[in-house]
Design a protein around this motif. Sequence first.
Motif: not given
Ligand code: COA
Length: 320
Positions: A28, A36, A150, A212-213, A250
């Motif tokens: 990461t 993010r 991650r 997450g999404q 977030n």
């Molecule tokens: N470091 C680097 N890359 C990472 C990573 C990390 N820690 N975690 C995921 N990735 C990668 C994924 O593997 C993916 O790679 P790919 O495109 O090659 O498949 C890419 O990053 C994008 O992942 P994605 O899941 O589409 O990212 P996102 O823009 O949706 O962001 C979150 C992910 C989790 C940050 C976002 O969805 C989020 O904040 N959701 C809400 C979660 C939350 O708040 N939960 C608790 C509520 S109480």
Amino acid sequence: MPARIIGTGSALPKKAVSNGELEKLMDTTDEWIRSRTGIENRYIAVEETTTSMAVEAAKRALENAGIGAEELDLIIVGTISADMCFPSTACQLQDALSAVHATAFDINAACAGFLFGLTIAEAYMRAGMARTALVVGAETLSKMMDWNDRSTCVLFGDGAGAAVVRKDEIGIDGIVQGSDGARGSALVCENRLVNNPFIQNGNRIDYAKMDGQAVYKFAVKTVPQTITEVLEKTKTEAGQIKYFLLHQANIRIIESVAKKLNQPIEKFPTNLQECGNISAGSVPILLDFVNREGKLERGDKIVLAGFGAGLTWGAAVVTW
Ligand code: COA
């Protein structure tokens, strides 16, 4: 309304873990996590437990309120990461505080746990069943993370926050809450599975899994709706609110809520940069930070809002 927050406290583990330290543990980057989520750091329990942090936070809240533990007649702990299946964290907390007159129990409403606890405390007071309550959100989420995943483990941290709530003429102006179990699969963590001499599958430990999404979409839609609902219910204009203290999941969710409510982002204090997401602990820890910074004056109106696994959500308008 019959309940007022008269004291706050919080406790965090000693060990701070920056995004840079996570870079050494997994694939990461600080840039990915920061851009993010806004998170830069979190505290991870090494010596601490869910109960020990609940005790520290509660002692500080009692001291801040200027009351003794024997005055408590209700203790509610919101947690999804109790140290023990039983006795409850609340009962262990009662023992540690010598709060001998209190009824104590835990609730599981995940990141809305503090809001649900506040709702129950207020309802007890309205029903004449309690005068002084301690409402706590305490978590050790680090033990529930798959540290090889991650996409999830970088988001969460450990800690506890507490508030003393007392029957009064002013305080909690109104609360709304809700749940949608049909969407529960978006954020799950299995407990002990069925395990006995009559089945073969044995016991195994599972970790938190998140879509997450799906959680993101739920939050940016439901949180502003819930806040709007509680503002209408309490006949409060958004402009009258000094601070909106939201669950610290977030920064992008918080920015989206501010935009939808047409309120300046400066009214949304955050500590997710330092603490990450502490589930039920997030809202009371943030409330304690804001309170101890001297930013709240008697008569100020604030909104508290929590949302998360369940799915669950809740929001309150509070007069300080
Ligand atoms: N470091 C680097 N890359 C990472 C990573 C990390 N820690 N975690 C995921 N990735 C990668 C994924 O593997 C993916 O790679 P790919 O495109 O090659 O498949 C890419 O990053 C994008 O992942 P994605 O899941 O589409 O990212 P996102 O823009 O949706 O962001 C979150 C992910 C989790 C940050 C976002 O969805 C989020 O904040 N959701 C809400 C979660 C939350 O708040 N939960 C608790 C509520 S109480």
